[in-house]
Design a protein around this motif. Structure first.
Motif, PDB file in Angstrom:
ATOM      1  N   LEU A 130       0.843  -1.158  -0.126  1.00  0.00           N
ATOM      2  CA  LEU A 130       0.060   0.142   0.069  1.00  0.00           C
ATOM      3  C   LEU A 130       0.865   1.206   0.109  1.00  0.00           C
ATOM      4  CD1 LEU A 130      -3.258   0.905   1.422  1.00  0.00           C
ATOM      5  CD2 LEU A 130      -1.373   1.913   2.926  1.00  0.00           C
ATOM      6  N   PHE A 146       1.173   4.110  -3.114  1.00  0.00           N
ATOM      7  CA  PHE A 146       0.817   5.309  -2.895  1.00  0.00           C
ATOM      8  C   PHE A 146       2.133   6.271  -3.092  1.00  0.00           C
ATOM      9  CE2 PHE A 146      -3.481   3.731  -1.548  1.00  0.00           C
ATOM     10  CZ  PHE A 146      -4.074   4.174  -2.430  1.00  0.00           C
ATOM     11  N   HIS A 184     -10.490  10.706  -9.706  1.00  0.00           N
ATOM     12  CA  HIS A 184     -10.178  11.075  -8.048  1.00  0.00           C
ATOM     13  C   HIS A 184     -10.951  12.383  -7.659  1.00  0.00           C
ATOM     14  CE1 HIS A 184      -6.969   7.893  -8.420  1.00  0.00           C
ATOM     15  NE2 HIS A 184      -7.818   7.471  -7.465  1.00  0.00           N
ATOM     16  N   CYS A 201      -6.380  11.321   3.720  1.00  0.00           N
ATOM     17  CA  CYS A 201      -6.271  12.356   3.081  1.00  0.00           C
ATOM     18  C   CYS A 201      -5.814  12.632   1.590  1.00  0.00           C
ATOM     19  CB  CYS A 201      -5.920  13.553   3.913  1.00  0.00           C
ATOM     20  SG  CYS A 201      -4.131  13.525   4.320  1.00  0.00           S
ATOM     21  N   VAL A 206      -5.415  13.468   7.730  1.00  0.00           N
ATOM     22  CA  VAL A 206      -4.416  12.512   8.240  1.00  0.00           C
ATOM     23  C   VAL A 206      -4.268  11.409   7.208  1.00  0.00           C
ATOM     24  CG1 VAL A 206      -4.761  12.913  10.593  1.00  0.00           C
ATOM     25  CG2 VAL A 206      -6.269  11.118   9.491  1.00  0.00           C
ATOM     26  N   THR A 263       0.622   7.655   4.190  1.00  0.00           N
ATOM     27  CA  THR A 263       1.650   7.650   2.880  1.00  0.00           C
ATOM     28  C   THR A 263       2.500   8.748   3.032  1.00  0.00           C
ATOM     29  OG1 THR A 263       0.455   5.943   1.941  1.00  0.00           O
ATOM     30  CG2 THR A 263       1.908   7.146   0.753  1.00  0.00           C
ATOM     31  N   GLU A 283      -6.961   4.343  12.155  1.00  0.00           N
ATOM     32  CA  GLU A 283      -7.379   3.421  13.183  1.00  0.00           C
ATOM     33  C   GLU A 283      -7.076   3.764  14.596  1.00  0.00           C
ATOM     34  OE1 GLU A 283      -5.624   2.713  10.503  1.00  0.00           O
ATOM     35  OE2 GLU A 283      -6.363   0.624   9.508  1.00  0.00           O
ATOM     36  N   LEU A 303     -12.247   7.628  -0.426  1.00  0.00           N
ATOM     37  CA  LEU A 303     -11.864   6.263  -1.452  1.00  0.00           C
ATOM     38  C   LEU A 303     -10.754   5.741  -0.463  1.00  0.00           C
ATOM     39  CD1 LEU A 303     -11.683   7.712  -4.841  1.00  0.00           C
ATOM     40  CD2 LEU A 303     -13.433   6.176  -4.046  1.00  0.00           C
ATOM     41  N   ALA A 304     -10.732   5.583   0.870  1.00  0.00           N
ATOM     42  CA  ALA A 304      -9.558   5.232   1.779  1.00  0.00           C
ATOM     43  C   ALA A 304     -10.105   3.856   2.476  1.00  0.00           C
ATOM     44  CB  ALA A 304      -9.246   6.279   2.730  1.00  0.00           C
ATOM     45  N   PHE A 346      -7.706   0.496   4.309  1.00  0.00           N
ATOM     46  CA  PHE A 346      -7.275   0.442   5.988  1.00  0.00           C
ATOM     47  C   PHE A 346      -6.966  -1.091   6.352  1.00  0.00           C
ATOM     48  CE2 PHE A 346     -10.182   4.425   6.685  1.00  0.00           C
ATOM     49  CZ  PHE A 346      -9.084   5.165   6.223  1.00  0.00           C
ATOM     50  N   VAL A 347      -6.099  -1.159   7.009  1.00  0.00           N
ATOM     51  CA  VAL A 347      -5.707  -2.313   7.875  1.00  0.00           C
ATOM     52  C   VAL A 347      -7.121  -2.852   8.568  1.00  0.00           C
ATOM     53  CG1 VAL A 347      -4.423  -3.490   9.699  1.00  0.00           C
ATOM     54  CG2 VAL A 347      -3.431  -1.934   8.093  1.00  0.00           C
TER      55      VAL A 347
HETATM   56  C1  LIG Z   1      -7.364   6.496  -2.811  1.00  0.00           C
HETATM   57  S1  LIG Z   1      -6.375   7.595  -1.500  1.00  0.00           S
HETATM   58  C2  LIG Z   1      -7.698   8.651  -1.288  1.00  0.00           C
HETATM   59  C3  LIG Z   1      -7.227   9.814  -1.031  1.00  0.00           C
HETATM   60  C4  LIG Z   1      -8.292  11.069  -0.802  1.00  0.00           C
HETATM   61  N1  LIG Z   1      -8.943  10.597   0.227  1.00  0.00           N
HETATM   62  C5  LIG Z   1      -9.326  10.817  -2.015  1.00  0.00           C
HETATM   63  O1  LIG Z   1     -10.372  10.969  -1.863  1.00  0.00           O
HETATM   64  O2  LIG Z   1      -8.684  11.394  -3.191  1.00  0.00           O
HETATM   65  C6  LIG Z   1      -6.369   6.474  -0.297  1.00  0.00           C
HETATM   66  C7  LIG Z   1      -5.284   6.939   0.985  1.00  0.00           C
HETATM   67  O3  LIG Z   1      -5.903   6.213   2.017  1.00  0.00           O
HETATM   68  C8  LIG Z   1      -4.444   6.296   2.566  1.00  0.00           C
HETATM   69  N2  LIG Z   1      -4.499   5.224   3.764  1.00  0.00           N
HETATM   70  C9  LIG Z   1      -4.380   3.977   3.728  1.00  0.00           C
HETATM   71  N3  LIG Z   1      -4.444   3.232   4.898  1.00  0.00           N
HETATM   72  C10 LIG Z   1      -4.655   4.326   5.764  1.00  0.00           C
HETATM   73  C11 LIG Z   1      -4.871   4.198   7.242  1.00  0.00           C
HETATM   74  N4  LIG Z   1      -4.451   2.946   7.899  1.00  0.00           N
HETATM   75  N5  LIG Z   1      -4.911   5.369   7.777  1.00  0.00           N
HETATM   76  C12 LIG Z   1      -4.575   6.527   7.338  1.00  0.00           C
HETATM   77  N6  LIG Z   1      -4.721   6.787   5.819  1.00  0.00           N
HETATM   78  C13 LIG Z   1      -4.670   5.392   4.968  1.00  0.00           C
HETATM   79  C14 LIG Z   1      -3.466   6.233   1.912  1.00  0.00           C
HETATM   80  O4  LIG Z   1      -2.257   6.079   2.108  1.00  0.00           O
HETATM   81  C15 LIG Z   1      -3.864   6.866   0.466  1.00  0.00           C
HETATM   82  O5  LIG Z   1      -3.334   8.273   0.593  1.00  0.00           O
END
Ligand SMILES: C[S@@+](CC[C@H](N)C(=O)[O-])C[C@H]1O[C@@H](n2cnc3c(N)ncnc32)[C@H](O)[C@@H]1O
Length: 331
Positions: free
Chosen positions: A65, A69, A84, A108, A130, A133, A156, A172-173, A177-178
């Motif tokens: 992941l 990113f 996006h 974000c 927050v 990556t 989390e 889209l996050a 997430f784990v």
């Molecule tokens: C597809 S991008 C979405 C970015 C933005 N929110 C958007 O709508 O364009 C997913 C984001 O989730 C972040 N991410 C993944 N796991 C995460 C976690 N456990 N906590 C915070 N951010 C996380 C990734 O690093 C990545 O920047």
């Protein structure tokens, strides 16, 4: 470098794919960072050094992941004709931020949602973004409005007090997430009574036949990979963007009155080459497989794709990206 090549050759007597070692080399600094990240997730840290590769070549999901990113960050905003951007605009419209509100944007990324929130809440309001990556945060920080703060933090485990925000967004996050449920529960905890959560999540069930065929080929490549055991998320995670699944997840952590909206966009690359380039941005697993592939493997893949797509007639190379949006209120 010579020792690394020797380790590969020793571990893999019959290479069936050729791969760019140079692109693999680029993964290592991020693997170290991901092993640090793994400490908070409870996942097993792996591959802290290149020398580990001969004995334990499997990066975990978090490694994939962050690598994806980090590398993809400069192209993220424009990927797939600005998909996006469009999804971020729709999410913010649904969240309906108003002047003076305090918002939190979890996951974000490059700040597409964060900046739009900041514009709407104005100078009396504030937004915290927050993410885990560093490369995405770096892009976001290049344009930081005065009322925005970006922090490195997993969704989390938020450090904020209970009821600190009026609005939480997750664009889209969720599927990355784990622990998606823990992130939703944290969003609920940091919202004030009457506050709202706006989430968007890709809806995989609306994929086209061309996508289905392609991802089947990719999965075969993943399983047959000569020297990497690439992990993938379980199928349950793939269904998070189904409207009824997302609604249930929000209710289960305590949200009320969940409203749902959807968006479908798509396109049709001209040929196998364009298709593969596009699909590198489809997620950590396609990226890991496609970006480390050498020219001969790439030609073979494109040949196989041409054959498969040829059978789909006018649906050849057609793709859909569907998104489900959910808005939930806290009691
Ligand atoms: C597809 S991008 C979405 C970015 C933005 N929110 C958007 O709508 O364009 C997913 C984001 O989730 C972040 N991410 C993944 N796991 C995460 C976690 N456990 N906590 C915070 N951010 C996380 C990734 O690093 C990545 O920047």
């Amino acid at each position: 470098m010579a020792r690394l090549v020797a380790a590969f050759v020793a571990a893999v007597p019959r290479l069936r794919f050729d791969f760019h070692l140079a692109s693999l080399k680029g993964l290592f600094p991020q693997l170290r960072r991901a092993s640090i990240l793994a400490a908070w997730s409870g996942a097993e840290p792996r591959l802290a050094h290149a020398s580990d590769l001969s004995t334990n070549p499997a990066p975990n999901l978090l490694t994939q992941l962050v690598t994806f990113f980090d590398d993809f960050a400069p192209h993220y905003d424009e990927w797939a004709h600005g998909f996006h951007r469009k999804a971020a605009e729709r999410l913010v419209a649904l969240a309906h931020p108003t002047p003076g509100e305090h918002a939190l944007d979890v996951g974000c990324g490059t700040g597409l949602v964060t900046r739009a929130l900041a514009h709407n809440v104005g100078r009396r309001g504030s937004v915290v973004g927050v993410d885990v990556t560093p490369g995405m945060l770096e892009v976001a920080r290049q344009k930081t409005p005065a009322n925005v703060q970006y922090l490195y933090m997993p969704g989390e485990r938020l450090i904020f007090r209970d009821a600190a925000f009026d609005l939480v967004t997750m664009g889209l996050a969720l599927a990355y997430f784990v622990d998606a449920r823990a992130a939703l529960a944290e969003a609920h905890r940091v919202l004030r009574s009457g506050g709202r959560l706006a989430v968007s999540c890709q809806r995989r069930a609306l994929a086209t036949d061309a996508q289905e065929e392609f991802f089947e080929i990719l999965d075969r490549m993943r399983v047959d990979h000569p020297f990497m055991r690439l992990p993938r998320h379980d199928d349950e995670r793939g269904s998070l963007g189904e409207p009824e699944v997302l609604t249930r997840q929000l209710y289960e952590v305590g949200f009320d009155e969940v409203k749902i909206a959807t968006m479908v966009t798509g396109g049709r690359p001209k040929n196998a080459h364009e298709w593969v380039e596009l699909m590198k941005g489809a997620g950590p697993l396609p990226y890991s497989l496609l970006s480390t592939m050498g020219p001969a493997s790439r030609r073979r893949l494109e040949g196989e794709l041409d054959e498969v797509m040829g059978r789909l007639d006018e649906d050849a190379f057609r793709f859909h990206i569907a998104v489900t949006f959910a808005l939930g209120y806290r009691d």
